[in-house]
Write a protein that holds these residues in place. Structure first.
Motif, PDB file in Angstrom:
ATOM      1  N   ASP A 194       0.849  -1.187   0.000  1.00  0.00           N
ATOM      2  CA  ASP A 194       0.000   0.000   0.000  1.00  0.00           C
ATOM      3  C   ASP A 194       0.890   1.244   0.000  1.00  0.00           C
ATOM      4  O   ASP A 194       1.665   1.457   0.934  1.00  0.00           O
ATOM      5  CB  ASP A 194      -0.897  -0.011   1.236  1.00  0.00           C
ATOM      6  CG  ASP A 194      -1.835   1.197   1.311  1.00  0.00           C
ATOM      7  OD1 ASP A 194      -1.851   2.003   0.357  1.00  0.00           O
ATOM      8  OD2 ASP A 194      -2.542   1.318   2.334  1.00  0.00           O
ATOM      9  N   GLY A 249       0.126   3.259   5.028  1.00  0.00           N
ATOM     10  CA  GLY A 249       0.445   1.881   4.663  1.00  0.00           C
ATOM     11  C   GLY A 249       1.766   1.391   5.206  1.00  0.00           C
ATOM     12  O   GLY A 249       2.119   0.220   5.026  1.00  0.00           O
ATOM     13  N   GLU A 288       4.231   1.036   8.683  1.00  0.00           N
ATOM     14  CA  GLU A 288       4.236   1.073  10.141  1.00  0.00           C
ATOM     15  C   GLU A 288       5.642   1.350  10.670  1.00  0.00           C
ATOM     16  O   GLU A 288       6.635   0.906  10.090  1.00  0.00           O
ATOM     17  CB  GLU A 288       3.723  -0.245  10.722  1.00  0.00           C
ATOM     18  CG  GLU A 288       4.573  -1.462  10.374  1.00  0.00           C
ATOM     19  CD  GLU A 288       4.063  -2.708  11.067  1.00  0.00           C
ATOM     20  OE1 GLU A 288       3.744  -2.626  12.259  1.00  0.00           O
ATOM     21  OE2 GLU A 288       3.985  -3.760  10.399  1.00  0.00           O
ATOM     22  N   ARG A 297       2.679  -2.484   5.985  1.00  0.00           N
ATOM     23  CA  ARG A 297       1.750  -3.239   6.810  1.00  0.00           C
ATOM     24  C   ARG A 297       1.271  -4.483   6.059  1.00  0.00           C
ATOM     25  O   ARG A 297       1.036  -4.459   4.849  1.00  0.00           O
ATOM     26  CB  ARG A 297       0.547  -2.368   7.194  1.00  0.00           C
ATOM     27  CG  ARG A 297       0.918  -1.148   8.035  1.00  0.00           C
ATOM     28  CD  ARG A 297      -0.317  -0.367   8.458  1.00  0.00           C
ATOM     29  NE  ARG A 297       0.042   0.882   9.124  1.00  0.00           N
ATOM     30  CZ  ARG A 297       0.363   0.987  10.416  1.00  0.00           C
ATOM     31  NH1 ARG A 297       0.310  -0.095  11.193  1.00  0.00           N
ATOM     32  NH2 ARG A 297       0.674   2.170  10.923  1.00  0.00           N
ATOM     33  N   GLY A 298       1.129  -5.566   6.813  1.00  0.00           N
ATOM     34  CA  GLY A 298       0.617  -6.802   6.243  1.00  0.00           C
ATOM     35  C   GLY A 298       1.671  -7.717   5.646  1.00  0.00           C
ATOM     36  O   GLY A 298       1.354  -8.822   5.178  1.00  0.00           O
ATOM     37  N   PHE A 299       2.942  -7.288   5.669  1.00  0.00           N
ATOM     38  CA  PHE A 299       4.023  -8.106   5.121  1.00  0.00           C
ATOM     39  C   PHE A 299       4.903  -8.609   6.259  1.00  0.00           C
ATOM     40  O   PHE A 299       5.280  -7.820   7.147  1.00  0.00           O
ATOM     41  CB  PHE A 299       4.878  -7.304   4.135  1.00  0.00           C
ATOM     42  CG  PHE A 299       4.188  -7.034   2.819  1.00  0.00           C
ATOM     43  CD1 PHE A 299       4.433  -7.834   1.720  1.00  0.00           C
ATOM     44  CD2 PHE A 299       3.282  -5.982   2.706  1.00  0.00           C
ATOM     45  CE1 PHE A 299       3.804  -7.576   0.508  1.00  0.00           C
ATOM     46  CE2 PHE A 299       2.655  -5.718   1.499  1.00  0.00           C
ATOM     47  CZ  PHE A 299       2.915  -6.530   0.394  1.00  0.00           C
TER      48      PHE A 299
END
Length: 292
Positions: A203, A219, A221, A287-289
């Motif tokens: 993102d 997107g 962090e 984020r999310g990885f």
């Protein structure tokens, strides 16, 4: 065009000093000039910046010299010496001058005379009174997908074209940001980071053409310690961390208080460069990885 013809007295035009390591003393003009690998401006890797491409640095001679050709003392600085100087043409950084040397500082293992070793020894002695305590993090592995994409661009040798033509390989980084055929000579380090992240599926909302936009992008962090491939943001030159001016890239390693990153718009190209940890404004991770 060089900025050697300054507008004000020395210092008022933003004169910047540096330290570096001498790599060549065979001045073809026999003026005592030296090729110096300068800390923060040139990477250690000679396959990226060979000695032959370093600018010649003009020595500042003592007043005991005659100041004219053939009169006075000679320059006896040896290859591997650590020198201190300043840029005559800041911010172009193509006309360095050197006014002195640091003594050899023992105590760090490895080959003497490299830029990071000499610079980090001096940094440790000045700040800590000892050698070797600045901290080292050297990750292994390939890193996340966006870092592999960045390395691919590095291997391609993507760089700006000077003049009226512009490299479409550079322009593609900022296409979503409205770059045009006239924009390849504008700062594009943030556009490069954004392009790599986007192509890896991350993102990129909030990442603009400003390097420090990554610090507030939703997107990304915050992380307290860098990991291989994280987004690393630094303040530029002598500006404070609260200023809008900065540089951003993907973190590779840390040695003795110096971060190594891959970034765009470094010497007008995708390149490996170094930044002081003291200039770091923050590290970010998509984020999310999973963190590699």
């Amino acid at each position: 065009m060089s900025n050697f013809i300054v507008q004000n007295f020395a210092g008022s035009d933003g004169a910047k000093w540096f330290i570096g390591v001498v790599e060549d003393r065979n001045d073809p003009l026999q003026m005592g000039r030296l090729r110096v690998r300068i800390h923060g401006a040139h990477v250690d890797d000679k396959s990226l910046i060979p000695t032959s491409e370093l600018p010649w640095a003009m020595p500042v001679m003592p007043l005991t010299g005659g100041g004219v050709s053939g009169v006075g003392s000679t320059v006896d600085v040896m290859i591997g010496a650590c020198v201190v100087g300043f840029w005559l043409d800041w911010p172009d950084c193509q006309m360095p001058a050197i006014w002195g040397t640091f003594p050899q500082i023992e105590g760090t293992p490895g080959a003497p005379g490299t830029l990071h070793q000499q610079g980090n020894r001096i940094n440790d002695v000045i700040q800590n009174g000892s050698v070797g305590g600045a901290g080292t993090i050297v990750p292994t592995g390939e890193g996340p997908q966006w870092l592999r994409i960045a390395r691919g661009e590095l291997a391609k040798g993507v760089a700006e074209w000077k003049g009226s033509s512009h490299n479409p390989e550079v322009l593609k980084y900022g296409k979503d940001l409205g770059f045009t055929t006239d924009d390849s000579e504008h700062p594009w380090c943030s556009a490069f980071v954004r392009w790599c992240l986007k192509n890896a599926g991350a993102d990129v909302t909030g990442i603009t053409g400003l390097a420090k936009s990554s610090l507030t992008a939703p997107g990304l962090e915050p992380i307290t310690e860098p990991v291989l491939g994280c987004v690393a943001v630094y303040t530029r030159g002598g500006y404070s961390k609260s200023s809008i001016y900065g540089h951003v890239g993907f973190w590779l390693k840390r040695e003795g208080g110096i971060d190594t990153i891959i970034s765009g718009n470094t010497g007008d190209r995708v390149a490996v460069s170094t930044e002081s940890v003291n200039k770091c404004c923050g590290y970010r991770w998509p984020r999310g990885f999973p963190k590699s």
